[in-house]
Design a protein around this motif. Structure first.
Motif, PDB file in Angstrom:
ATOM      1  N   ALA A 209      41.333  19.411 -57.049  1.00 54.44           N
ATOM      2  CA  ALA A 209      41.065  20.552 -57.929  1.00 54.44           C
ATOM      3  C   ALA A 209      41.232  20.075 -59.369  1.00 54.44           C
ATOM      4  O   ALA A 209      42.319  19.635 -59.755  1.00 54.44           O
ATOM      5  N   LEU A 210      40.146  20.152 -60.140  1.00 53.96           N
ATOM      6  CA  LEU A 210      40.147  19.628 -61.507  1.00 53.96           C
ATOM      7  C   LEU A 210      39.095  20.341 -62.349  1.00 53.96           C
ATOM      8  O   LEU A 210      38.060  20.763 -61.820  1.00 53.96           O
ATOM      9  N   PRO A 211      39.302  20.429 -63.653  1.00 50.23           N
ATOM     10  CA  PRO A 211      38.189  20.766 -64.535  1.00 50.23           C
ATOM     11  C   PRO A 211      37.316  19.528 -64.711  1.00 50.23           C
ATOM     12  O   PRO A 211      37.790  18.392 -64.551  1.00 50.23           O
ATOM     13  N   PHE A 212      36.064  19.708 -65.054  1.00 50.33           N
ATOM     14  CA  PHE A 212      35.173  18.557 -65.280  1.00 50.33           C
ATOM     15  C   PHE A 212      35.668  17.717 -66.448  1.00 50.33           C
ATOM     16  O   PHE A 212      35.376  16.524 -66.528  1.00 50.33           O
ATOM     17  N   ALA A 279      34.345  23.011 -74.973  1.00 48.44           N
ATOM     18  CA  ALA A 279      33.157  22.253 -75.383  1.00 48.44           C
ATOM     19  C   ALA A 279      32.982  20.990 -74.548  1.00 48.44           C
ATOM     20  O   ALA A 279      31.863  20.662 -74.122  1.00 48.44           O
ATOM     21  N   TYR A 280      34.079  20.308 -74.296  1.00 45.72           N
ATOM     22  CA  TYR A 280      34.000  19.055 -73.541  1.00 45.72           C
ATOM     23  C   TYR A 280      33.589  19.312 -72.092  1.00 45.72           C
ATOM     24  O   TYR A 280      32.927  18.479 -71.469  1.00 45.72           O
ATOM     25  N   GLU A 281      33.980  20.463 -71.558  1.00 41.64           N
ATOM     26  CA  GLU A 281      33.666  20.799 -70.169  1.00 41.64           C
ATOM     27  C   GLU A 281      32.163  20.766 -69.920  1.00 41.64           C
ATOM     28  O   GLU A 281      31.703  20.303 -68.870  1.00 41.64           O
ATOM     29  N   VAL A 282      31.401  21.252 -70.883  1.00 43.36           N
ATOM     30  CA  VAL A 282      29.947  21.346 -70.719  1.00 43.36           C
ATOM     31  C   VAL A 282      29.325  19.957 -70.560  1.00 43.36           C
ATOM     32  O   VAL A 282      28.567  19.696 -69.625  1.00 43.36           O
ATOM     33  N   GLY A 283      29.673  19.046 -71.467  1.00 40.93           N
ATOM     34  CA  GLY A 283      29.132  17.700 -71.396  1.00 40.93           C
ATOM     35  C   GLY A 283      29.633  16.919 -70.199  1.00 40.93           C
ATOM     36  O   GLY A 283      28.892  16.145 -69.582  1.00 40.93           O
ATOM     37  N   ALA A 284      30.906  17.141 -69.851  1.00 40.44           N
ATOM     38  CA  ALA A 284      31.481  16.427 -68.713  1.00 40.44           C
ATOM     39  C   ALA A 284      30.828  16.869 -67.404  1.00 40.44           C
ATOM     40  O   ALA A 284      30.565  16.047 -66.517  1.00 40.44           O
ATOM     41  N   ARG A 285      30.542  18.146 -67.286  1.00 41.27           N
ATOM     42  CA  ARG A 285      29.868  18.652 -66.087  1.00 41.27           C
ATOM     43  C   ARG A 285      28.489  18.021 -65.947  1.00 41.27           C
ATOM     44  O   ARG A 285      28.037  17.707 -64.838  1.00 41.27           O
ATOM     45  N   LYS A 286      27.817  17.822 -67.075  1.00 42.33           N
ATOM     46  CA  LYS A 286      26.469  17.249 -67.060  1.00 42.33           C
ATOM     47  C   LYS A 286      26.456  15.847 -66.449  1.00 42.33           C
ATOM     48  O   LYS A 286      25.451  15.426 -65.859  1.00 42.33           O
ATOM     49  N   GLU A 287      27.566  15.123 -66.560  1.00 40.64           N
ATOM     50  CA  GLU A 287      27.653  13.784 -65.961  1.00 40.64           C
ATOM     51  C   GLU A 287      27.423  13.863 -64.448  1.00 40.64           C
ATOM     52  O   GLU A 287      26.718  13.039 -63.873  1.00 40.64           O
TER      53      GLU A 287
END
Length: 345
Positions: A209-212, A279-287
């Motif tokens: 269980a983690l955030p992106f 903000a970082y979550e959005v880009g990290a999810r895109k990975e």
């Protein structure tokens, strides 16, 4: 000719004095210690900019030395005690690494309490300022915050329903989520963030269980290629972080420099941190998206099924907190009201 030489020398001397003034040693140098690498969101987008802002606002009189990746020794669960004891001047750490130490804050870790990181962090910081003075009395609190609500990341199996987790080994970041996963029938495992890549690659855990935001720097998306997200009025879970300063380190500052620290603390700082994590979550999810990983969404009736099934975790939390002498329902109501306040902020 001599006059020209004298004028040139005077200008040169003035320049040297100016450079020396700019390069003068700071009056106070503080060590900031934390667990994540320099490339992490927390270091690059929160801790380093914060340190630079403090240095700027103090006109260089304060200097912050950053030590990521536990460079000063110890383990992540020891970070809070390091700042409490004055081994370091500043630390950023996960509250859940020392279970039972900050019971009032755990209300924000209950299932389906958080919204985004900005709102939840600002709510948590105001809550800490008004409800947690006793639990934080040994440090000078700069800010408490949360990450963006976490998702589930599975090595081999799609998690489409609550029942899909039964029997799997799942890394839980805190006691609240561990209790929730136990209700589901998962086998929970505790471990600090840096140890997860190895645990996933070796099959020590099946799901984490983690955030992106944490998935990206640790390359979890390459080890756990099945992502499960939650879509509803509240996120699945979050956990709280503590950014604190040693009390003596703060106390030795003159009033004008204390003001610099104070102006870079509190609810505004919690909001800044929350924005960085959102903000970082959005880009990290895109990975994970770009890699072609499988995405599943818990929403609608299944989302409500999860909320109903995990509701006993909150009921048990209230019972346990009441036994310890806390006004549990009041604390839960306050947490929810503060989240509502900052949603409308």
């Amino acid at each position: 000719m001599n006059k020209i030489k004298l004028k040139s020398l005077a200008l040169l001397a003035g320049s040297i004095l100016s450079i020396n003034a700019i390069a003068a040693d700071p009056e106070y140098t503080f060590k900031l210690h934390h667990m994540l690498p320099p490339a992490s969101n927390a270091h690059a987008n929160f801790l380093q900019p914060w340190a630079e802002q403090v240095e700027k606002d103090s006109n260089g009189r304060i200097h912050i030395e950053l030590y990521p990746s536990m460079q000063l020794g110890g383990s992540p669960p020891q970070l809070f005690d390091q700042v409490r004891k004055g081994i370091v001047d500043l630390t950023w750490t996960v509250g859940g690494y020392t279970p039972g130490r900050f019971p009032k804050a755990t209300v924000f870790e209950l299932p389906f309490v958080p919204v985004n990181a900005r709102v939840t962090s600002m709510a948590l910081q105001e809550y800490a300022e008004t409800e947690m003075q006793d639990e934080l009395k040994d440090v000078h609190l700069l800010a408490m915050h949360t990450h963006f609500p976490g998702s589930l990341h599975s090595r081999e199996k799609d998690i489409k329903t609550l029942e899909d987790l039964k029997g799997l080994k799942v890394r839980a970041p805190n006691k609240m989520l561990a209790d929730a996963l136990n209700i589901i029938g998962a086998n929970t495992v505790f471990m600090p963030v840096p140890t997860m890549p190895s645990a996933l690659s070796k099959g020590v855990i099946d799901v984490t269980a983690l955030p992106f935001e944490v998935v990206k720097p640790l390359k979890i998306q390459e080890l756990a290629t099945h992502q499960t997200e939650f879509k509803g009025d509240r996120g699945f879970y979050t956990q709280f972080f503590i950014f604190a300063m040693n009390k003596d380190s703060y106390a030795k500052l003159p009033d004008d420099l204390k003001k610099v620290i104070d102006q870079n603390s509190g609810v505004p700082l919690a909001g800044f941190i929350g924005d960085a994590f959102d903000a970082y979550e959005v880009g990290a999810r895109k990975e994970a998206v770009d890699r072609g990983n499988t995405f599943n969404t818990i929403e609608g009736a299944e989302y409500e099924h999860w909320k109903t099934t995990l509701a006993p975790v909150t009921t048990q939390w209230i019972e346990d907190m009441n036994k310890e002498g806390y006004e549990a329902q009041r604390l839960l109501d306050k947490a929810n009201s503060l989240i509502q306040k900052y949603q409308n902020f």
